[in-house]
Write an enzyme that holds these catalytic residues in place. Structure first.
Site, PDB file in Angstrom:
ATOM      1  N   TRP A   1       5.583  -5.066   2.186  1.00  0.00           N
ATOM      2  CA  TRP A   1       5.498  -5.896   3.401  1.00  0.00           C
ATOM      3  C   TRP A   1       5.596  -5.054   4.675  1.00  0.00           C
ATOM      4  CZ3 TRP A   1       9.094 -10.773   2.391  1.00  0.00           C
ATOM      5  CH2 TRP A   1       8.542 -11.531   1.342  1.00  0.00           C
ATOM      6  N   LYS A   2       5.991  -3.806   4.531  1.00  0.00           N
ATOM      7  CA  LYS A   2       6.215  -2.933   5.707  1.00  0.00           C
ATOM      8  C   LYS A   2       7.153  -3.647   6.696  1.00  0.00           C
ATOM      9  CE  LYS A   2       1.719  -0.911   4.976  1.00  0.00           C
ATOM     10  NZ  LYS A   2       0.824   0.133   5.409  1.00  0.00           N
TER      11      LYS A   2
ATOM     12  N   HIS B   1       6.462   7.066   0.972  1.00  0.00           N
ATOM     13  CA  HIS B   1       5.271   6.428   1.555  1.00  0.00           C
ATOM     14  C   HIS B   1       4.751   7.331   2.674  1.00  0.00           C
ATOM     15  CE1 HIS B   1       2.715   3.593   3.670  1.00  0.00           C
ATOM     16  NE2 HIS B   1       2.707   2.870   2.562  1.00  0.00           N
TER      17      HIS B   1
ATOM     18  N   GLY C   1      -4.212   0.878   5.394  1.00  0.00           N
ATOM     19  CA  GLY C   1      -4.271   0.046   6.594  1.00  0.00           C
ATOM     20  C   GLY C   1      -5.543   0.226   7.402  1.00  0.00           C
TER      21      GLY C   1
ATOM     22  N   GLY D   1      -0.480  -3.389   0.845  1.00  0.00           N
ATOM     23  CA  GLY D   1       0.142  -3.609   2.147  1.00  0.00           C
ATOM     24  C   GLY D   1      -0.351  -4.903   2.765  1.00  0.00           C
ATOM     25  N   GLY D   2      -1.369  -4.800   3.613  1.00  0.00           N
ATOM     26  CA  GLY D   2      -1.847  -5.952   4.384  1.00  0.00           C
ATOM     27  C   GLY D   2      -2.103  -7.198   3.551  1.00  0.00           C
TER      28      GLY D   2
ATOM     29  N   SER E   1      -5.778  -0.258   1.174  1.00  0.00           N
ATOM     30  CA  SER E   1      -6.719  -1.342   1.470  1.00  0.00           C
ATOM     31  C   SER E   1      -7.218  -2.058   0.216  1.00  0.00           C
ATOM     32  CB  SER E   1      -7.886  -0.829   2.317  1.00  0.00           C
ATOM     33  OG  SER E   1      -7.408  -0.335   3.561  1.00  0.00           O
TER      34      SER E   1
ATOM     35  N   GLU F   1      -1.938   6.914  -3.068  1.00  0.00           N
ATOM     36  CA  GLU F   1      -2.345   6.237  -1.838  1.00  0.00           C
ATOM     37  C   GLU F   1      -3.018   7.235  -0.903  1.00  0.00           C
ATOM     38  OE1 GLU F   1      -0.022   2.387  -1.182  1.00  0.00           O
ATOM     39  OE2 GLU F   1       1.062   3.965  -0.166  1.00  0.00           O
TER      40      GLU F   1
HETATM   41  C1  PEP Z   1       0.559   0.589   1.787  1.00  0.00           C
HETATM   42  O1  PEP Z   1       1.099   0.568   2.877  1.00  0.00           O
HETATM   43  O2  PEP Z   1       1.170   1.005   0.811  1.00  0.00           O
HETATM   44  C2  PEP Z   1      -0.819   0.100   1.695  1.00  0.00           C
HETATM   45  C3  PEP Z   1      -1.486   0.347   0.607  1.00  0.00           C
HETATM   46  O3  PEP Z   1      -1.285  -0.601   2.780  1.00  0.00           O
HETATM   47  P1  PEP Z   1      -2.715  -1.358   2.868  1.00  0.00           P
HETATM   48  O4  PEP Z   1      -2.905  -2.110   1.602  1.00  0.00           O
HETATM   49  O5  PEP Z   1      -2.576  -2.234   4.065  1.00  0.00           O
HETATM   50  O6  PEP Z   1      -3.752  -0.281   3.038  1.00  0.00           O
END
Ligand code: PEP
Length: 251
Positions: free
Chosen positions: A10-11, A95, A172, A231-232, A210, A166
């Protein structure tokens, strides 16, 4: 094949009201899902989310970080023992946002993983290259170096970790690694883990960057992609549920 792990990060998002309605919607839509699920929430909301998740077993609680220290004069830090008090099952460590904005080194990340493991918390260890690393042809070297630090410090219990690949350029940004690009790096990480432990099959390697409702199925169908760190798309119940559904089909 092992069950996929779909973990939301959720950040620094949420509120008491937003968390309650998001989780209620995810729980309501999750019947019949055949995957492991976790939500890694801001520390301020661990107590709230622990209560919201009580009495069900599908969704586990996660944190977004853990201190490399055990106890003492470390203002603002949260120890693994404290996380355990709130039934935290997973802790994201390393992260890229923490490596970038908090100058966390490979050695610090390895210590954080060690603290989590000794408290019985599964660290979700993030590794990934920047765009500059990729363009310089250094993707493999960077992720191998990051994972080597974890293996060096945690070798005896390395099979207890989760790894998240990642690519920093995909986080993001709306840019996603293609399934082939992701699989290529996952295979490198898998081989490195295999060389480190005879129990490497137990280790889930997640893809993050993403991942969304539209691309999850293809990414999760790759041989060495055991789940996603999201994330998002974890902030919208319909998107997160769609990713969980994709993870359930490829289990
Ligand atoms: C994350 O922050 O671990 C991530 C994968 O973000 P997003 O899915 O928004 O790229």
């Amino acid at each position: 094949m092992k069950q996929k792990l779909i973990a939301g990060n959720w950040k620094m998002n949420g509120s008491l009201a937003a968390n309650a309605s998001l989780l209620q919607a995810v729980l309501d839509g999750s019947k019949g899902m055949n995957c492991h699920v976790a939500v890694c929430v801001p520390s301020a909301y661990l107590a709230q989310v622990q209560v919201l998740l009580a009495g069900q077993s599908l969704i586990a609680l996660g944190s977004q970080d853990v201190s490399a220290q055990e106890v003492g004069a470390f203002t603002g830090e949260i120890s693994a023992g404290m996380l355990k008090d709130f039934a935290v099952r997973y802790a994201i460590v390393g992260h890229s946002e923490r490596r970038q904005y908090h100058a966390e080194t490979d050695a610090t990340v390895a210590l954080k993983a060690q603290r989590a493991l000794s408290a019985g918390i599964t660290p979700i260890v993030c590794v990934g290259e920047t765009l500059a690393d990729r363009q310089a042809g250094q993707t493999e070297e960077v992720v191998r170096r990051q994972l080597a630090a974890i293996i060096h410090t945690n070798g005896h219990c390395i099979s207890e970790i989760v790894v998240a690949y990642e690519p920093v350029w995909a986080i993001g940004t709306g840019l996603t690694a293609t399934p082939e690009q992701a699989q290529e790096v996952h295979a490198v990480l898998r081989a490195q883990l295999k060389a480190a432990t005879s129990n490497s099959d137990r280790i889930s390697i997640l893809y993050g960057g993403s991942m969304n409702a539209a691309n999850a199925a293809q990414l999760l169908a790759q041989a060495d992609i055991d789940g996603g760190l999201i994330g998002g798309a974890a902030l919208k119940s319909t998107d997160f549920l769609a990713i969980m559904a994709a993870g359930s089909k490829t289990a």
